[in-house]
Scaffold this motif. Structure first.
Motif, PDB file in Angstrom:
ATOM      1  N   ASN A   1       5.864  14.445 -24.896  1.00  0.00           N
ATOM      2  CA  ASN A   1       4.629  15.091 -24.446  1.00  0.00           C
ATOM      3  C   ASN A   1       3.486  14.220 -24.960  1.00  0.00           C
ATOM      4  O   ASN A   1       3.394  14.028 -26.162  1.00  0.00           O
ATOM      5  CB  ASN A   1       4.549  16.508 -25.059  1.00  0.00           C
TER       6      ASN A   1
ATOM      7  N   TYR B   1       1.736  15.425 -29.035  1.00  0.00           N
ATOM      8  CA  TYR B   1       1.443  16.842 -28.766  1.00  0.00           C
ATOM      9  C   TYR B   1       0.246  17.283 -29.635  1.00  0.00           C
ATOM     10  O   TYR B   1       0.305  17.180 -30.864  1.00  0.00           O
ATOM     11  CB  TYR B   1       2.735  17.607 -29.077  1.00  0.00           C
TER      12      TYR B   1
ATOM     13  N   THR C   1      11.742  20.185 -27.896  1.00  0.00           N
ATOM     14  CA  THR C   1      11.315  21.314 -27.065  1.00  0.00           C
ATOM     15  C   THR C   1      11.609  21.091 -25.580  1.00  0.00           C
ATOM     16  O   THR C   1      11.824  22.030 -24.834  1.00  0.00           O
ATOM     17  CB  THR C   1       9.806  21.551 -27.288  1.00  0.00           C
ATOM     18  N   MET C   2      11.583  19.806 -25.143  1.00  0.00           N
ATOM     19  CA  MET C   2      11.746  19.514 -23.706  1.00  0.00           C
ATOM     20  C   MET C   2      13.147  18.974 -23.365  1.00  0.00           C
ATOM     21  O   MET C   2      13.380  18.558 -22.237  1.00  0.00           O
ATOM     22  CB  MET C   2      10.760  18.419 -23.273  1.00  0.00           C
TER      23      MET C   2
ATOM     24  N   GLY D   1       9.121  30.131 -32.178  1.00  0.00           N
ATOM     25  CA  GLY D   1       8.724  28.983 -31.346  1.00  0.00           C
ATOM     26  C   GLY D   1       8.774  27.681 -32.138  1.00  0.00           C
ATOM     27  O   GLY D   1       8.860  27.677 -33.381  1.00  0.00           O
ATOM     28  N   ALA D   2       8.721  26.563 -31.397  1.00  0.00           N
ATOM     29  CA  ALA D   2       8.789  25.244 -32.035  1.00  0.00           C
ATOM     30  C   ALA D   2       7.515  24.948 -32.835  1.00  0.00           C
ATOM     31  O   ALA D   2       7.552  24.255 -33.855  1.00  0.00           O
ATOM     32  CB  ALA D   2       9.002  24.170 -30.978  1.00  0.00           C
TER      33      ALA D   2
ATOM     34  N   ARG E   1       8.723  33.288 -27.421  1.00  0.00           N
ATOM     35  CA  ARG E   1       8.328  32.950 -28.799  1.00  0.00           C
ATOM     36  C   ARG E   1       9.527  32.861 -29.751  1.00  0.00           C
ATOM     37  O   ARG E   1       9.503  33.410 -30.865  1.00  0.00           O
ATOM     38  CB  ARG E   1       7.279  33.945 -29.369  1.00  0.00           C
TER      39      ARG E   1
ATOM     40  N   TYR F   1       6.948  12.348 -37.259  1.00  0.00           N
ATOM     41  CA  TYR F   1       7.119  13.379 -36.223  1.00  0.00           C
ATOM     42  C   TYR F   1       7.220  12.668 -34.879  1.00  0.00           C
ATOM     43  O   TYR F   1       6.284  11.989 -34.461  1.00  0.00           O
ATOM     44  CB  TYR F   1       5.923  14.346 -36.249  1.00  0.00           C
TER      45      TYR F   1
ATOM     46  N   ILE G   1       8.686  12.745 -30.631  1.00  0.00           N
ATOM     47  CA  ILE G   1       9.141  13.553 -29.480  1.00  0.00           C
ATOM     48  C   ILE G   1       9.901  12.594 -28.557  1.00  0.00           C
ATOM     49  O   ILE G   1       9.354  12.095 -27.570  1.00  0.00           O
ATOM     50  CB  ILE G   1       7.960  14.191 -28.716  1.00  0.00           C
TER      51      ILE G   1
ATOM     52  N   SER H   1      10.810  27.499 -24.852  1.00  0.00           N
ATOM     53  CA  SER H   1       9.504  27.784 -24.250  1.00  0.00           C
ATOM     54  C   SER H   1       9.275  27.031 -22.950  1.00  0.00           C
ATOM     55  O   SER H   1       8.584  27.517 -22.060  1.00  0.00           O
ATOM     56  CB  SER H   1       8.382  27.412 -25.218  1.00  0.00           C
ATOM     57  N   LYS H   2       9.805  25.806 -22.848  1.00  0.00           N
ATOM     58  CA  LYS H   2       9.573  25.017 -21.633  1.00  0.00           C
ATOM     59  C   LYS H   2      10.727  25.173 -20.656  1.00  0.00           C
ATOM     60  O   LYS H   2      10.559  25.054 -19.456  1.00  0.00           O
ATOM     61  CB  LYS H   2       9.408  23.537 -21.982  1.00  0.00           C
TER      62      LYS H   2
ATOM     63  N   ALA I   1      -1.029  23.489 -24.478  1.00  0.00           N
ATOM     64  CA  ALA I   1       0.303  23.800 -25.012  1.00  0.00           C
ATOM     65  C   ALA I   1       1.256  22.842 -24.372  1.00  0.00           C
ATOM     66  O   ALA I   1       0.941  22.208 -23.366  1.00  0.00           O
ATOM     67  CB  ALA I   1       0.720  25.229 -24.701  1.00  0.00           C
TER      68      ALA I   1
HETATM   69  C1  LIG Z   1       6.198  18.837 -27.843  1.00  0.00           C
HETATM   70  C2  LIG Z   1       5.954  20.302 -28.073  1.00  0.00           C
HETATM   71  N1  LIG Z   1       6.374  20.860 -29.210  1.00  0.00           N
HETATM   72  C3  LIG Z   1       6.179  22.152 -29.454  1.00  0.00           C
HETATM   73  C4  LIG Z   1       5.529  22.964 -28.551  1.00  0.00           C
HETATM   74  C5  LIG Z   1       5.333  24.407 -28.880  1.00  0.00           C
HETATM   75  O1  LIG Z   1       6.427  25.114 -28.399  1.00  0.00           O
HETATM   76  P1  LIG Z   1       6.644  26.644 -28.631  1.00  0.00           P
HETATM   77  O2  LIG Z   1       6.020  27.354 -27.468  1.00  0.00           O
HETATM   78  O3  LIG Z   1       8.110  26.800 -28.682  1.00  0.00           O
HETATM   79  O4  LIG Z   1       5.991  27.020 -29.916  1.00  0.00           O
HETATM   80  C6  LIG Z   1       5.069  22.432 -27.362  1.00  0.00           C
HETATM   81  C7  LIG Z   1       4.342  23.260 -26.407  1.00  0.00           C
HETATM   82  O5  LIG Z   1       3.597  22.778 -25.591  1.00  0.00           O
HETATM   83  C8  LIG Z   1       5.286  21.063 -27.112  1.00  0.00           C
HETATM   84  O6  LIG Z   1       4.874  20.487 -25.992  1.00  0.00           O
END
Ligand SMILES: Cc1ncc(COP(=O)(O)O)c(C=O)c1O
Length: 463
Positions: free
Chosen positions: A244, A197, A269-270, A171-172, A305, A237, A239, A297-298, A463
């Protein structure tokens, strides 16, 4: 552990704003910091006198707030010792928030699995699995199949990428944690979007980094502010797509101008969830040194995972070396299934995007009908919108909402220093009927709050 008065002041942020007497606002805020885990159980608070001086308030205000917390079981005191943080009896044994079938969970921003697509991907993965049986199955970089599929995903987005630029993670979030362990030392400064996030904030603060928040406002990212702040930073860092919690997308003009002189982690991730704008170009096209992280994941399902880091092989080697203290690799079947999903372009299915658009619309309509005073930013992608209340009630709303059958993520979780007390994040990952019901319940909570009720629930995870 002793917490100093200045640390408490920082965590309290803008506690003085809002209705009601000062001692009540102070005790409410301290209670939420305790419930949120930002003040640890067993920690000792500063003396009433020291905290009053640091807060610039009277000792009576602090004393009354502490007594309220003692009466409600959040602090323990003994003669001549400092107050120790605890939880009221029974708090931890209560049913976890969100497990009640009747409660609508708006605290997690992730969709349910697309059943047929996932089923087919796993069927294909199981067919490929036997070719892995000849080897031991431990692979800290990930399977060749998924590294190649992720590299192709970047290539389709216009970014030349080789499989040896990719390390597969669980996962991220895991990618971010591994990079933090590799690149961040105690007292380093880490530049973050503000809001951002929440688990990124926790990851950096647990690494004992100091945060350098740079505002992401309704007009987006400010290049000059980012470039000024980054001078002091050891890591940034960001996004950029889709942010998010606001769902904004960093414009191409900002991407082209941005030059950050420190290692920069870009969370993608998005990225595949572009609802109203064309899919954005990777930031790494403009800043080649960018370290990208991502997952499905999204766009598919959090339960897979699987995620990844895209970086130079020399950095991936360092990450691979820190990895074994927590895990020895990512499960092979999930990697094979993820490779199938990426190669079939199923992370950006038109039907999924259309469903998100209609859920977003249902959420917006419910907000304008039941919470007419609430402002919302229109997200152009991702799965969440950022709502602003006229009053700073977010934490109290989050604490009380479960009593009305809904859980939400309070604004301050997305920032530092108690910021965003007027905001909440609302995901549009549930069916329209549930979203409408949830907003009605939130409106009831707001009305109860206005009548003076208080909540007792532990904030839900995000999350
Ligand atoms: C911006 C961001 N990064 C990472 C994650 C975590 O992602 P993963 O489920 O792939 O670990 C999320 C999950 O909400 C997120 O919103």
């Amino acid at each position: 552990m002793k917490i100093g008065s200045h640390a408490v002041v920082r965590m309290l942020g803008t506690w003085q704003e809002g209705p009601g007497p000062a001692h009540q606002r102070l005790s409410d805020r301290l209670r939420l910091l305790i419930l949120d885990g930002r003040i640890s159980l067993g920690a000792t608070l500063p003396s009433e006198r020291d905290l009053a001086i640091a807060l610039g308030t009277s000792r009576t205000t602090v004393g009354t707030a502490f007594r309220t917390l003692v009466d409600h079981g959040y602090l323990a005191t003994q003669a001549r010792t400092r107050a120790t943080v605890r939880l009221p009896d029974g708090t931890t044994s209560a049913a976890p928030v969100g497990t009640d079938a009747e409660t609508i969970d708006l605290s997690i921003a992730a969709p349910a699995a697309p059943v047929e697509i996932l089923h087919a991907a796993f069927a294909a993965a199981l067919e490929q699995l036997p070719r892995h049986f000849e080897r031991h199955g431990y692979d800290r970089y990930g399977t060749a199949e998924l590294r190649e599929a992720v590299a192709r995903w970047y290539q389709r987005r216009g970014l030349p990428t080789r499989p040896d630029h990719i390390l597969i993670t669980n996962g991220a979030q895991h990618a971010l944690a591994l990079l933090t362990r590799t690149l961040v030392s105690p007292r380093d400064q880490v530049l973050i979007d503000h809001p951002t996030y929440p688990h990124a904030i926790t990851t950096f603060t647990q690494a004992r980094a100091r945060l350098l928040p740079v505002a992401v406002t309704s007009s987006g990212w400010d290049t000059e502010q980012l470039q000024a702040a980054v001078r002091a930073a050891s890591l940034a860092y960001l996004i950029p797509d889709f942010h998010n919690p606001t769902g904004m997308c960093m414009p191409t003009s900002v991407r082209q101008r941005l030059r950050l002189a420190c290692p920069t982690v870009v969370d993608e991730t998005m990225t595949d969830l572009a609802l109203d704008v064309p899919s954005p170009q990777p930031l790494a096209l403009h800043m080649p040194a960018v370290i990208s992280i991502g997952s499905v994941s999204k766009s598919i399902w959090g339960g897979l995972r699987t995620g990844w880091i895209r970086a130079l092989p020399s950095l991936l080697e360092r990450v691979e070396q820190v990895r074994p203290t927590t895990d020895l690799g990512t499960p092979v079947v999930e990697q094979l299934a993820t490779a199938v999903l990426l190669d079939k372009h199923q992370t950006r299915q038109p039907e999924t995007l259309q469903q998100l658009r209609s859920q977003r619309e249902a959420l917006r309509q419910a907000i304008s009908e039941h919470l007419p005073d609430v402002d919302i930013l229109r997200p152009v992608g991702g799965v969440t919108l950022w709502a602003t209340f006229p009053e700073p009630i977010s934490s109290r709303l989050a604490a009380m909402a479960p009593d009305h059958g809904v859980t939400i993520a309070a604004g301050p979780r997305f920032g530092v220093g108690g910021a965003f007390e007027r905001n909440i994040r609302l995901p549009y990952t549930l069916p329209p009927s549930q979203l409408t019901r949830a907003i009605r319940r939130l409106a009831e909570t707001e009305q109860a709050l206005a009548r003076g009720a208080t909540g007792t629930h532990t904030p839900a995870p995000t999350a």
